[in-house]
Write a protein that holds these residues in place. Structure first.
Motif, mmCIF file in Angstrom:
data_model
loop_
_atom_site.group_PDB
_atom_site.id
_atom_site.type_symbol
_atom_site.label_atom_id
_atom_site.label_comp_id
_atom_site.label_asym_id
_atom_site.label_seq_id
_atom_site.Cartn_x
_atom_site.Cartn_y
_atom_site.Cartn_z
ATOM 1 N N ILE A 34 8.097 4.202 -0.527
ATOM 2 C CA ILE A 34 8.494 2.908 -1.093
ATOM 3 C C ILE A 34 7.556 2.524 -2.240
ATOM 4 C CG2 ILE A 34 8.743 0.448 -0.637
ATOM 5 C CD1 ILE A 34 9.324 1.162 2.258
ATOM 6 N N GLY A 35 6.261 2.742 -2.043
ATOM 7 C CA GLY A 35 5.289 2.398 -3.076
ATOM 8 C C GLY A 35 5.553 3.141 -4.369
ATOM 9 N N GLN A 36 5.791 4.429 -4.272
ATOM 10 C CA GLN A 36 6.090 5.214 -5.474
ATOM 11 C C GLN A 36 7.362 4.700 -6.145
ATOM 12 O OE1 GLN A 36 6.072 9.472 -4.788
ATOM 13 N NE2 GLN A 36 4.378 9.262 -3.351
ATOM 14 N N HIS A 37 8.327 4.343 -5.307
ATOM 15 C CA HIS A 37 9.615 3.873 -5.831
ATOM 16 C C HIS A 37 9.463 2.558 -6.585
ATOM 17 C CE1 HIS A 37 13.875 3.146 -6.139
ATOM 18 N NE2 HIS A 37 13.735 1.998 -5.493
ATOM 19 N N ILE A 38 8.810 1.583 -5.991
ATOM 20 C CA ILE A 38 8.731 0.281 -6.657
ATOM 21 C C ILE A 38 7.832 0.319 -7.888
ATOM 22 C CG2 ILE A 38 9.275 -1.018 -4.564
ATOM 23 C CD1 ILE A 38 6.319 -1.944 -4.549
ATOM 24 N N LEU A 39 6.870 1.228 -7.895
ATOM 25 C CA LEU A 39 6.013 1.331 -9.079
ATOM 26 C C LEU A 39 6.746 1.982 -10.248
ATOM 27 C CD1 LEU A 39 2.652 2.211 -7.350
ATOM 28 C CD2 LEU A 39 3.262 0.053 -8.461
ATOM 29 N N SER A 40 7.695 2.846 -9.943
ATOM 30 C CA SER A 40 8.472 3.473 -11.021
ATOM 31 C C SER A 40 9.728 2.665 -11.352
ATOM 32 C CB SER A 40 8.852 4.906 -10.647
ATOM 33 O OG SER A 40 9.761 4.911 -9.563
ATOM 34 N N GLN A 41 10.146 1.798 -10.444
ATOM 35 C CA GLN A 41 11.334 0.957 -10.631
ATOM 36 C C GLN A 41 10.984 -0.489 -10.303
ATOM 37 O OE1 GLN A 41 14.349 2.403 -11.599
ATOM 38 N NE2 GLN A 41 13.214 4.311 -11.735
ATOM 39 N N VAL A 45 10.984 -4.181 -6.708
ATOM 40 C CA VAL A 45 9.897 -4.833 -5.975
ATOM 41 C C VAL A 45 10.436 -5.884 -4.998
ATOM 42 C CG1 VAL A 45 7.837 -6.283 -6.178
ATOM 43 C CG2 VAL A 45 8.128 -4.310 -7.683
ATOM 44 N N PRO A 46 11.349 -6.767 -5.441
ATOM 45 C CA PRO A 46 11.832 -7.791 -4.509
ATOM 46 C C PRO A 46 12.538 -7.224 -3.267
ATOM 47 C CG PRO A 46 12.431 -8.367 -6.760
ATOM 48 C CD PRO A 46 11.877 -6.975 -6.796
ATOM 49 N N ILE A 47 13.110 -6.043 -3.395
ATOM 50 C CA ILE A 47 13.843 -5.448 -2.277
ATOM 51 C C ILE A 47 12.896 -5.075 -1.138
ATOM 52 C CG2 ILE A 47 15.247 -3.470 -1.548
ATOM 53 C CD1 ILE A 47 16.367 -3.420 -4.441
ATOM 54 N N TYR A 48 11.721 -4.524 -1.469
ATOM 55 C CA TYR A 48 10.828 -3.981 -0.444
ATOM 56 C C TYR A 48 9.503 -4.719 -0.301
ATOM 57 C CZ TYR A 48 13.976 -0.012 -0.031
ATOM 58 O OH TYR A 48 15.066 0.774 0.210
ATOM 59 N N TYR A 49 9.234 -5.676 -1.151
ATOM 60 C CA TYR A 49 7.911 -6.315 -1.162
ATOM 61 C C TYR A 49 7.528 -6.902 0.203
ATOM 62 C CZ TYR A 49 3.941 -9.145 -2.506
ATOM 63 O OH TYR A 49 2.688 -9.694 -2.561
ATOM 64 N N GLU A 50 8.393 -7.685 0.791
ATOM 65 C CA GLU A 50 8.060 -8.327 2.076
ATOM 66 C C GLU A 50 7.824 -7.297 3.175
ATOM 67 O OE1 GLU A 50 7.153 -11.421 2.799
ATOM 68 O OE2 GLU A 50 7.345 -11.845 0.672
ATOM 69 N N ALA A 51 8.606 -6.235 3.169
ATOM 70 C CA ALA A 51 8.419 -5.180 4.174
ATOM 71 C C ALA A 51 7.067 -4.506 3.999
ATOM 72 C CB ALA A 51 9.548 -4.154 4.075
ATOM 73 N N ILE A 52 6.638 -4.361 2.757
ATOM 74 C CA ILE A 52 5.343 -3.731 2.474
ATOM 75 C C ILE A 52 4.208 -4.625 2.944
ATOM 76 C CG2 ILE A 52 3.777 -3.008 0.627
ATOM 77 C CD1 ILE A 52 6.326 -2.097 -0.918
ATOM 78 N N VAL A 53 4.215 -5.882 2.503
ATOM 79 C CA VAL A 53 3.090 -6.762 2.849
ATOM 80 C C VAL A 53 3.031 -7.063 4.346
ATOM 81 C CG1 VAL A 53 2.876 -7.771 0.554
ATOM 82 C CG2 VAL A 53 4.324 -8.892 2.253
ATOM 83 N N LYS A 54 4.147 -6.985 5.007
ATOM 84 C CA LYS A 54 4.155 -7.191 6.465
ATOM 85 C C LYS A 54 3.274 -6.150 7.157
ATOM 86 C CE LYS A 54 7.305 -7.571 10.371
ATOM 87 N NZ LYS A 54 8.702 -7.436 10.800
ATOM 88 N N ARG A 55 3.161 -4.980 6.574
ATOM 89 C CA ARG A 55 2.379 -3.900 7.179
ATOM 90 C C ARG A 55 0.877 -4.094 6.986
ATOM 91 N NH1 ARG A 55 5.786 -2.904 10.660
ATOM 92 N NH2 ARG A 55 3.747 -2.889 11.577
ATOM 93 N N LEU A 56 0.456 -5.129 6.279
ATOM 94 C CA LEU A 56 -0.980 -5.431 6.184
ATOM 95 C C LEU A 56 -1.557 -5.750 7.561
ATOM 96 C CD1 LEU A 56 -1.348 -7.557 2.937
ATOM 97 C CD2 LEU A 56 -2.489 -5.393 3.452
ATOM 98 N N GLY A 57 -0.716 -6.135 8.481
ATOM 99 C CA GLY A 57 -1.156 -6.423 9.838
ATOM 100 C C GLY A 57 -0.942 -5.262 10.793
ATOM 101 N N ASP A 58 -0.641 -4.093 10.270
ATOM 102 C CA ASP A 58 -0.375 -2.911 11.090
ATOM 103 C C ASP A 58 -1.620 -2.505 11.880
ATOM 104 O OD1 ASP A 58 2.017 -0.639 10.866
ATOM 105 O OD2 ASP A 58 0.107 0.183 11.591
ATOM 106 N N VAL A 59 -1.404 -1.928 13.052
ATOM 107 C CA VAL A 59 -2.530 -1.458 13.868
ATOM 108 C C VAL A 59 -3.185 -0.219 13.259
ATOM 109 C CG1 VAL A 59 -1.607 -2.423 16.002
ATOM 110 C CG2 VAL A 59 -1.052 -0.078 15.393
ATOM 111 N N PRO A 79 0.654 -7.241 -13.962
ATOM 112 C CA PRO A 79 -0.331 -8.285 -13.646
ATOM 113 C C PRO A 79 0.174 -9.718 -13.734
ATOM 114 C CG PRO A 79 -0.855 -7.252 -15.741
ATOM 115 C CD PRO A 79 0.274 -6.469 -15.140
ATOM 116 N N GLY A 80 1.173 -9.980 -14.520
ATOM 117 C CA GLY A 80 1.654 -11.350 -14.664
ATOM 118 C C GLY A 80 2.807 -11.714 -13.753
ATOM 119 N N SER A 81 3.257 -10.789 -12.937
ATOM 120 C CA SER A 81 4.425 -11.059 -12.098
ATOM 121 C C SER A 81 4.054 -11.944 -10.911
ATOM 122 C CB SER A 81 5.031 -9.746 -11.591
ATOM 123 O OG SER A 81 4.258 -9.220 -10.541
ATOM 124 N N PRO A 82 5.015 -12.701 -10.400
ATOM 125 C CA PRO A 82 4.752 -13.529 -9.208
ATOM 126 C C PRO A 82 4.325 -12.690 -8.001
ATOM 127 C CG PRO A 82 6.850 -14.137 -10.216
ATOM 128 C CD PRO A 82 6.356 -12.918 -10.934
#
Length: 116
Positions: A34-41, A45-59, A79-82
């Motif tokens: 997903i990371g490679q995908h959103i960085l190239s496309q 970002v809006p499609i997968y962003y929440e799913a990505i940041v949710k994993r900051l709490g992963d075990v 850098p300027g994106s929300p």
């Protein structure tokens, strides 16, 4: 491979299921994809962003480290994106994480603030 494949409804559902897998390696590999995908496309970002940041709490430490890298790369690329502003806010929360994740988060801020 066609990058639009990750935008298909069935694929998005499979990605979200993979992020819930018990295996840390599966979750990390899914995030890598997903990371490679959103960085190239960036429009994805809006499609997968929440799913990505949710994993900051992963075990899994490796999963959290992967998320920190993705967020750092997102901030460097857009850098300027929300989402970059939100990513920085979320990265701050990782400076009290396990030592490996903490170091990576601090290094991300160093790169964002001090490197050209």
């Amino acid at each position: 491979a066609d990058p639009s494949t990750l935008e298909l409804a069935g694929v998005k559902q499979a990605v979200h299921l993979a992020l819930s897998e018990p295996s840390i390696a599966v979750r990390e590999a899914t995030l890598d994809l997903i990371g490679q995908h959103i960085l190239s496309q960036p429009q994805c970002v809006p499609i997968y962003y929440e799913a990505i940041v949710k994993r900051l709490g992963d075990v899994g430490i490796s999963v959290r480290k992967r998320v920190v890298r993705i967020l750092r790369d997102l901030c460097l690329k857009e850098p300027g994106s929300p989402h970059a502003v939100d990513a920085c806010r979320r990265l701050v929360s990782r400076v009290v994480d396990e030592e490996e994740v903490q170091k990576l988060a601090l290094r991300a801020f160093h790169e964002l603030w001090f490197l050209p």
